[in-house]
Design a protein around this motif. Sequence first.
Motif, PDB file in Angstrom:
ATOM      1  N   VAL A   1      41.675  61.658  28.500  1.00  0.00           N
ATOM      2  CA  VAL A   1      42.271  62.915  28.965  1.00  0.00           C
ATOM      3  C   VAL A   1      42.122  63.037  30.475  1.00  0.00           C
ATOM      4  CG1 VAL A   1      42.127  65.428  28.870  1.00  0.00           C
ATOM      5  CG2 VAL A   1      41.924  64.089  26.763  1.00  0.00           C
ATOM      6  N   LYS A   2      40.955  62.670  30.995  1.00  0.00           N
ATOM      7  CA  LYS A   2      40.715  62.734  32.435  1.00  0.00           C
ATOM      8  C   LYS A   2      41.560  61.691  33.161  1.00  0.00           C
ATOM      9  CE  LYS A   2      36.911  62.995  35.752  1.00  0.00           C
ATOM     10  NZ  LYS A   2      35.433  62.936  35.914  1.00  0.00           N
ATOM     11  N   PHE A   3      41.683  60.507  32.566  1.00  0.00           N
ATOM     12  CA  PHE A   3      42.524  59.457  33.148  1.00  0.00           C
ATOM     13  C   PHE A   3      43.949  59.953  33.296  1.00  0.00           C
ATOM     14  CE2 PHE A   3      45.401  55.841  32.808  1.00  0.00           C
ATOM     15  CZ  PHE A   3      44.823  54.894  33.625  1.00  0.00           C
ATOM     16  N   ARG A   4      44.451  60.632  32.278  1.00  0.00           N
ATOM     17  CA  ARG A   4      45.831  61.147  32.313  1.00  0.00           C
ATOM     18  C   ARG A   4      45.997  62.165  33.437  1.00  0.00           C
ATOM     19  NH1 ARG A   4      48.361  62.934  26.758  1.00  0.00           N
ATOM     20  NH2 ARG A   4      49.698  61.092  26.963  1.00  0.00           N
ATOM     21  N   LYS A   5      45.005  63.007  33.630  1.00  0.00           N
ATOM     22  CA  LYS A   5      45.083  64.011  34.694  1.00  0.00           C
ATOM     23  C   LYS A   5      45.044  63.363  36.070  1.00  0.00           C
ATOM     24  CE  LYS A   5      42.993  67.848  32.106  1.00  0.00           C
ATOM     25  NZ  LYS A   5      41.817  68.748  32.009  1.00  0.00           N
ATOM     26  N   ILE A   6      44.180  62.354  36.219  1.00  0.00           N
ATOM     27  CA  ILE A   6      44.027  61.700  37.522  1.00  0.00           C
ATOM     28  C   ILE A   6      45.295  60.980  37.935  1.00  0.00           C
ATOM     29  CG2 ILE A   6      42.841  59.831  38.753  1.00  0.00           C
ATOM     30  CD1 ILE A   6      40.323  60.530  37.179  1.00  0.00           C
TER      31      ILE A   6
END
Length: 434
Positions: A288-293
């Motif tokens: 989820v964090k990867f997608r945001k970054i």
Amino acid sequence: MNRLIAMQDTLSTACDPVTICSFAYEAIQEPTKPLIHQSARFLYIKRGKGTIEIGGVRYDIKPDMLIAITPWTITEITRVDEMIQLIRIAYDYQYINSTLKGVPGLEEDSSELLQFLAMDPAVYLDSVQTECIDALCEQLRAELGVESAQVMPPNRPLSQLYVTNKLVELMILYRRYVMAVRGEKDYEKDISLENSILGYIYAHATEKLSLSGVASVFFISESTLSKRISEITGTTFSKLVNSIRIEKVSDFLVYTDLTLDEIAALTGFVDASHLSKHFNAKVGVPPVKFRKIYAKSTTKFNRTNKSIAFSITDYIYKNHAQESLNANQVASQFGVSVAEMNRLMLYYSNMNFEALLNFVRINHACELLACTDYYVIDVAFEVGYNNIKTFNINFFKHKGMTPTDFRSRITLQKADGSETGKAAKGLRRAGENG
């Protein structure tokens, strides 16, 4: 096979994973070690002579030669008679694959086109074909900039669509050129067992693969398959499959709005929890964090941002040996979020925080291995790693060999031309005795 083959990163540099294509110039002056390409690419030879092995098949390197390399292909430049100068066009194979499949009426032709690149990896161009490819390369260079020279492209509307169109055009021209020279032929061609195994695993990684199932496909025992994979990649069957799956997950996270459960089902993981566990272990951040970054961003970078990016880079070089150094700490110190810090670093240095930190640590480790008698575990701690396993994994990823192999085989050249290191001492002793 008695030595490991180096495995290339998904991209040749730690680029922004949303970049679908990169353009670079390369010059090769000596033979290379065997390399597993995780990313697809075209190599357009402009000058030079030598020999290259692609999937176990040998080809003469000549000017105006176009080479197509698909994911998990093994290549090795075995001879360089004249310095080889080439254009490298690396691209996101999965993105192009999904784009082609989305074109109505092209489903079968798209699969055949991509299969053709794998089965016929080299073509020698005539003068008319060379002129056409030169023009296409110039168009890609103008749109993408030059990665190897850190020349950034101008911001242009619909750039991704334009680049996608040019890549597909290059693939179609490649197929037509090969068929014009060789004529229609079947795809039954000798390919090394190692290359076939990797290609099969890559193509079927999202299915319920098992060691026994893949072994039966190639009519070999499970132990033989396991040994082959270990010799080629330095890892196990299950870790190799997970690595390929994570690569595919990254594309879904960046290019789609699918839920984690939906992505898990498409990429061979049991569920979202199982996917998240493996993704976090491999990439270092939750999906989820990867997608945001790495979501598409239209952020404009100003001089202040540039100053921050280079200050962070300088800080990493000066403090990389601190075991506690991490992205959250550094981002907080410079008053930006981790996502913003990574975007800035990718924009200005082509590496995110973790990639640059590991790059600096491994280079420092190489110096220590060549110039000191420190134990390998002491070198790991000295450059900032808190355990030997993480150090070994990162060292192999960057150098294609273990720290111990590096120490015994590699020397460090000084400004005066002299060399230091255990390998150099061994050569000196041999010369004295000879």
